[in-house]
Structures are given as C-alpha cells and as structure tokens.
Motif scaffolding. Structure first.
Motif, PDB file in Angstrom:
ATOM      1  N   ARG A  40       0.860  -1.184   0.000  1.00  0.00           N
ATOM      2  CA  ARG A  40       0.000   0.000   0.000  1.00  0.00           C
ATOM      3  C   ARG A  40       0.895   1.233   0.000  1.00  0.00           C
ATOM      4  N   PRO A  41       1.425   1.603  -1.175  1.00  0.00           N
ATOM      5  CA  PRO A  41       2.398   2.699  -1.205  1.00  0.00           C
ATOM      6  C   PRO A  41       1.795   4.071  -0.930  1.00  0.00           C
ATOM      7  N   THR A  69      -9.649  -1.971   5.932  1.00  0.00           N
ATOM      8  CA  THR A  69      -9.906  -0.603   6.358  1.00  0.00           C
ATOM      9  C   THR A  69     -11.086  -0.080   5.558  1.00  0.00           C
ATOM     10  N   MET A  70     -11.495   1.137   5.830  1.00  0.00           N
ATOM     11  CA  MET A  70     -12.620   1.720   5.084  1.00  0.00           C
ATOM     12  C   MET A  70     -12.291   1.849   3.604  1.00  0.00           C
ATOM     13  N   ALA A  71     -11.003   1.961   3.275  1.00  0.00           N
ATOM     14  CA  ALA A  71     -10.608   2.080   1.874  1.00  0.00           C
ATOM     15  C   ALA A  71     -10.950   0.818   1.089  1.00  0.00           C
TER      16      ALA A  71
END
Length: 191
Positions: A142-143, A179-181
């Motif tokens: 997750r950059p 996560t919410m993402a």
C-alpha cells in the motif's frame, strides 16, 4: 517537653548519616578471573565508505590495548556504515524532515524513500505544526496513504534490494486487516 522538642528539631534539620561499608572488593575478583581479555586475532581495518562491499567490512579494528576506543574504532554494522558515510558527507539514513510546505495529493504526493517493506511517516500538517504528529504507515503493498487529520498524501518509493521471488508476500497466514478504503467503490480508487 522542651528537651523532646529540641531533640526532634535537631534530628529533623540534620541528615541521618549511617556509615555503609563495602562487603567485598571487586578488584580482587577481576584479578583472579580465569578469563583474560585478548586483542582480536583478526582485527578489522579502517576502510572508506566507497570500499564497503560486505558485512565483514563493517567490523571496526578496535582500540590498541590500554586505550579507550573511539566511536570509529568500536562501531560495527549499521552504526559503522553511518559514521563512514558522515565522514564523506553522505547521509545514509536520509534524516531530513519531510516537506511540510505543501499538502500532498494523489497526483503530487509527498514521496518518502524506503529500503524496507514498511515505513512510518510523521505528518505535522501544512503549514508546519498545524496539528499534532499523526503517524501514517506506508508499505510496498500500500504505497499511498493519507493523513487522517489534514488529508496530505504520502507515497513510499522502494529503493531497497530487488525482490527475492521466494520471500515476497509469504506472511504465513497473515492477511492485511481491512480498512474503510477496502469498501470504497472501484471508481474512486487511486491508480
């Protein structure tokens, strides 16, 4: 009654001093030790930063017997690499603060170099110190990450060694927590 008050007042003013004696002497134990300090059989050597090629190059020579070693003589590993780099004006760990003169966006994120799998960045907002430090975690998987306080976007640029095909993505049953993402529609994802 006045004698008792006077004795109590004098006792309160002066510190209580009890003589403490050492029960044994350590010097005689050190002399009688069966272990003797010997200089290294294979002392390291002082080499410049440019000539460091392997881990054994990061072993210091140590100090001559009877002297106190300097940091350069006794440092090993990453500490020695950092000292050798600083002697030539190279900042090995890039300890400069992150730019806080702008807010990073997905089109123009604040880029952070990392040689590891994951990095924690401290965001203080824009302008500097506009909020308390919020820690943002970026990784190779997750950059991009966004600060939850000011919305600044950080991107990790991996500068470490190339991938080993046997080691990458083998976390032995560990999966990244959602996560919410993960629940946002694909139309809104960054690319």
């Amino acid at each position: 009654m006045s004698v008792a008050r006077t004795a109590f007042a004098l006792a309160r003013r002066g510190p209580l001093r009890v003589p403490i004696r050492r029960t044994f002497a350590t010097s005689s134990l050190r002399k009688a030790s069966k272990y003797e300090l010997k200089p290294s059989d294979n002392p390291g050597k002082l080499i410049p930063f440019d000539e460091v090629k392997k881990e054994s190059d990061l072993l210091g020579p140590g100090a001559p017997p009877g002297t106190i070693p300097t940091d350069l003589e006794q440092a090993t590993g990453l500490e020695r690499l950092e000292i050798l780099g600083k002697m030539q004006g190279i900042d090995i760990f890039d300890m400069r603060p992150l730019p806080s003169d702008r807010v990073g966006t997905f089109e123009d994120p604040i880029v952070v170099n990392s040689a590891g799998e994951e990095l924690q960045c401290g965001c203080t907002g824009c302008p500097e110190d506009s909020h308390h430090v919020r820690w943002v975690v970026v990784s190779r998987d997750r950059p991009y990450e966004r600060c939850d306080e000011c919305g600044s976007v950080y991107k990790m640029k991996y500068i470490g060694p190339p991938d080993d095909p046997h080691d990458h993505h083998h976390h032995h049953g560990y999966s990244e927590p959602k996560t919410m993402a993960d629940y946002v529609k694909e139309d809104y994802w960054y690319r």
